[in-house]
Design a protein around this motif. Structure first.
Motif, PDB file in Angstrom:
ATOM      1  N   ARG A  94       0.838  -1.177   0.000  1.00 10.66           N
ATOM      2  CA  ARG A  94       0.000   0.000   0.000  1.00 10.66           C
ATOM      3  C   ARG A  94       0.882   1.239   0.000  1.00 10.66           C
ATOM      4  O   ARG A  94       1.983   1.206   0.510  1.00 10.66           O
ATOM      5  CB  ARG A  94      -0.878   0.040   1.261  1.00 10.66           C
ATOM      6  CG  ARG A  94      -1.879  -1.087   1.339  1.00 10.66           C
ATOM      7  CD  ARG A  94      -2.364  -1.246   2.768  1.00 10.66           C
ATOM      8  NE  ARG A  94      -3.143  -2.462   2.931  1.00 10.66           N
ATOM      9  CZ  ARG A  94      -4.449  -2.552   2.810  1.00 10.66           C
ATOM     10  NH1 ARG A  94      -5.143  -1.497   2.521  1.00 10.66           N
ATOM     11  NH2 ARG A  94      -5.072  -3.689   2.988  1.00 10.66           N
ATOM     12  N   TYR A 105       0.940   4.936   1.465  1.00  6.07           N
ATOM     13  CA  TYR A 105       0.295   5.815   2.422  1.00  6.07           C
ATOM     14  C   TYR A 105       0.736   7.239   2.162  1.00  6.07           C
ATOM     15  O   TYR A 105       1.914   7.504   1.940  1.00  6.07           O
ATOM     16  CB  TYR A 105       0.694   5.445   3.854  1.00  6.07           C
ATOM     17  CG  TYR A 105       0.229   4.086   4.287  1.00  6.07           C
ATOM     18  CD1 TYR A 105      -0.976   3.929   4.944  1.00  6.07           C
ATOM     19  CD2 TYR A 105       0.998   2.966   4.040  1.00  6.07           C
ATOM     20  CE1 TYR A 105      -1.405   2.686   5.351  1.00  6.07           C
ATOM     21  CE2 TYR A 105       0.585   1.713   4.431  1.00  6.07           C
ATOM     22  CZ  TYR A 105      -0.623   1.576   5.096  1.00  6.07           C
ATOM     23  OH  TYR A 105      -1.027   0.352   5.494  1.00  6.07           O
ATOM     24  N   VAL A 131       1.464  10.295   3.954  1.00  2.00           N
ATOM     25  CA  VAL A 131       1.652  10.649   5.359  1.00  2.00           C
ATOM     26  C   VAL A 131       2.046  12.107   5.479  1.00  2.00           C
ATOM     27  O   VAL A 131       2.963  12.567   4.817  1.00  2.00           O
ATOM     28  CB  VAL A 131       2.755   9.766   5.994  1.00  2.00           C
ATOM     29  CG1 VAL A 131       2.944  10.119   7.458  1.00  2.00           C
ATOM     30  CG2 VAL A 131       2.400   8.305   5.846  1.00  2.00           C
ATOM     31  N   LEU A 174       3.104  14.233   8.531  1.00  2.00           N
ATOM     32  CA  LEU A 174       3.342  14.255   9.973  1.00  2.00           C
ATOM     33  C   LEU A 174       3.111  15.638  10.566  1.00  2.00           C
ATOM     34  O   LEU A 174       2.731  15.781  11.710  1.00  2.00           O
ATOM     35  CB  LEU A 174       4.763  13.784  10.276  1.00  2.00           C
ATOM     36  CG  LEU A 174       4.990  12.281  10.106  1.00  2.00           C
ATOM     37  CD1 LEU A 174       6.470  11.962  10.209  1.00  2.00           C
ATOM     38  CD2 LEU A 174       4.219  11.491  11.137  1.00  2.00           C
ATOM     39  N   ASP A 175       3.357  16.670   9.741  1.00  2.00           N
ATOM     40  CA  ASP A 175       3.171  18.018  10.275  1.00  2.00           C
ATOM     41  C   ASP A 175       1.712  18.269  10.648  1.00  2.00           C
ATOM     42  O   ASP A 175       1.401  18.947  11.613  1.00  2.00           O
ATOM     43  CB  ASP A 175       3.625  19.064   9.244  1.00  2.00           C
ATOM     44  CG  ASP A 175       5.137  19.034   9.078  1.00  2.00           C
ATOM     45  OD1 ASP A 175       5.814  18.739  10.083  1.00  2.00           O
ATOM     46  OD2 ASP A 175       5.601  19.268   7.961  1.00  2.00           O
ATOM     47  N   GLY A 220      -0.239  15.770  11.299  1.00  2.00           N
ATOM     48  CA  GLY A 220      -0.612  14.687  12.201  1.00  2.00           C
ATOM     49  C   GLY A 220      -1.670  13.768  11.640  1.00  2.00           C
ATOM     50  O   GLY A 220      -2.551  13.312  12.358  1.00  2.00           O
ATOM     51  N   ARG A 221      -1.646  13.503  10.345  1.00  2.00           N
ATOM     52  CA  ARG A 221      -2.646  12.613   9.791  1.00  2.00           C
ATOM     53  C   ARG A 221      -2.032  11.726   8.711  1.00  2.00           C
ATOM     54  O   ARG A 221      -1.008  12.063   8.115  1.00  2.00           O
ATOM     55  CB  ARG A 221      -3.811  13.404   9.195  1.00  2.00           C
ATOM     56  CG  ARG A 221      -3.409  14.264   8.029  1.00  2.00           C
ATOM     57  CD  ARG A 221      -4.577  15.073   7.511  1.00  2.00           C
ATOM     58  NE  ARG A 221      -4.163  16.014   6.508  1.00  2.00           N
ATOM     59  CZ  ARG A 221      -3.962  15.717   5.240  1.00  2.00           C
ATOM     60  NH1 ARG A 221      -4.141  14.497   4.822  1.00  2.00           N
ATOM     61  NH2 ARG A 221      -3.577  16.627   4.374  1.00  2.00           N
ATOM     62  N   ILE A 222      -2.664  10.623   8.516  1.00  2.00           N
ATOM     63  CA  ILE A 222      -2.280   9.733   7.434  1.00  2.00           C
ATOM     64  C   ILE A 222      -3.377   9.786   6.396  1.00  2.00           C
ATOM     65  O   ILE A 222      -4.546   9.566   6.700  1.00  2.00           O
ATOM     66  CB  ILE A 222      -2.091   8.297   7.943  1.00  2.00           C
ATOM     67  CG1 ILE A 222      -0.906   8.266   8.921  1.00  2.00           C
ATOM     68  CG2 ILE A 222      -1.836   7.349   6.790  1.00  2.00           C
ATOM     69  CD1 ILE A 222      -0.567   6.897   9.420  1.00  2.00           C
TER      70      ILE A 222
END
Lengths: 154, 176
Positions: A137, A139, A141, A143-144, A146-148
């Protein structure tokens, strides 16, 4: 079925347990040790069907643990799973009593082939089979934030 | 990046730069393979730089020594916390935000262990000698620099990228 996974890295033990799950050996069948001495102690009970053994560990190296387990007269199949990939080291492990050798990094298929060969005499009754790992898969991402993001099937 | 399989070098006659080129190939290929096989993720090799031209950027590093009859070296990986969480999260197949400090340190150590192990196999092939790996050592702290290496053997710094996060793998090797 009872399998002992020996590695000083907790992350590698988690990876091995996950990968064993992909070939039909669930976590309920697995016990763990983080060094060779503990592995020898756990192997003394003589009720193990398979041992996966790392090489470089702080207390007792895997190859020394293999030799000690064999000195105890324990015949459990042992698969070395290690980054030490030179032929001379594989030979040394086999001389110590290991049955086979798997070099990190390894694929699920490579692990399955090694384990199913080592357990060939009981593979049928254990019901070992290659349960395909989840598809790869991608993804997204962030991070800044805070979500995927959305999971994209390849 | 060409495969190291294409190199056919004679250690006794090759120049230092040829060894370095072969080692760069070996480290890059090892890093890509470890991330692809164990992390199920493709990382991008961006560039090779000399240590003097690279500013330290790591929050967490792991290094491992390689020692043998014909030489010694160090392989090190340095990552920001974000990059470390991403890579260890991939190894464990978990959300990178759920990677705790223990797994982050342990996972980075295991990454360098596998990269150094694959590099060592290539080094042994190139030099027709045997080598041993040390246990990984960890360094944690903002923007630290790794200084430990064989004398007169500056690090070759390989820059990789995953999900917009750069990380570096360094290699220093000194033939005896």
């Amino acid at each position: 079925m009872k399998c002992l996974v020996v590695d000083d890295s907790a992350v590698m033990r988690k990876i091995l347990i996950r990968e064993l799950g992909h070939i039909g050996i669930g976590p309920e069948s697995i016990i763990q040790a983080d060094d060779g001495k503990k592995a020898v102690w756990l192997a003394r009970a003589g009720d193990l069907d398979l041992i996966l053994m790392d090489w470089n560990m702080p207390e007792m190296k895997g190859v020394e643990a293999v030799a000690e387990i064999r000195c105890l007269g324990i015949a459990t199949p042992i698969l070395m799973v290690t980054s030490e990939g030179e032929a001379r080291q594989a030979n040394k492990a086999m001389e110590a009593g290991a049955n086979d050798y798997l070099i990190k990094p390894f694929s699920t298929m490579a692990l399955f082939n090694k384990v199913s060969t080592l357990l060939a005499h009981v593979a049928g009754e254990l019901g070992l089979e290659l349960i395909c790992p989840p598809p790869r898969r991608a993804y997204s991402v962030n991070l800044d934030e805070g979500r995927i993001g959305p999971v994209i099937e390849e | 990046m060409s495969s190291t399989d294409k190199l056919n070098l004679n250690f006794q006659n090759q120049t230092r730069s040829a060894i370095d080129a072969a080692m760069v190939n070996a480290v890059v290929m090892a890093t890509l393979k470890v991330c692809r096989v164990m992390g199920d993720v493709e990382v991008l090799f961006k560039r090779l730089v000399a240590q003097k031209d690279y500013s330290p950027c790591g929050d967490i590093s792991a290094l491992i020594g390689i020692a043998g009859d014909t030489g010694e070296g160090v392989v090190a990986i340095s990552l920001s916390l974000k990059a470390a969480n991403l890579l260890v999260g991939r190894l464990l197949r978990v959300d990178p935000r759920s990677v705790d400090s223990y797994d982050r340190k342990d996972g980075v150590g295991e990454l360098v262990n596998m990269i150094a192990g694959s590099t060592k196999i290539e080094l042994a092939r190139l030099t027709d000698a045997s080598y041993n790996l040390s246990l990984p050592s960890l360094i944690v702290g903002n923007n630290h620099e790794i200084i430990s290496r064989p004398k007169d053997s500056p690090y070759l710094v390989m820059v990789f990228e995953l999900e917009g996060q750069e990380f570096i793998v360094q290699m220093a090797y000194k033939p005896k």
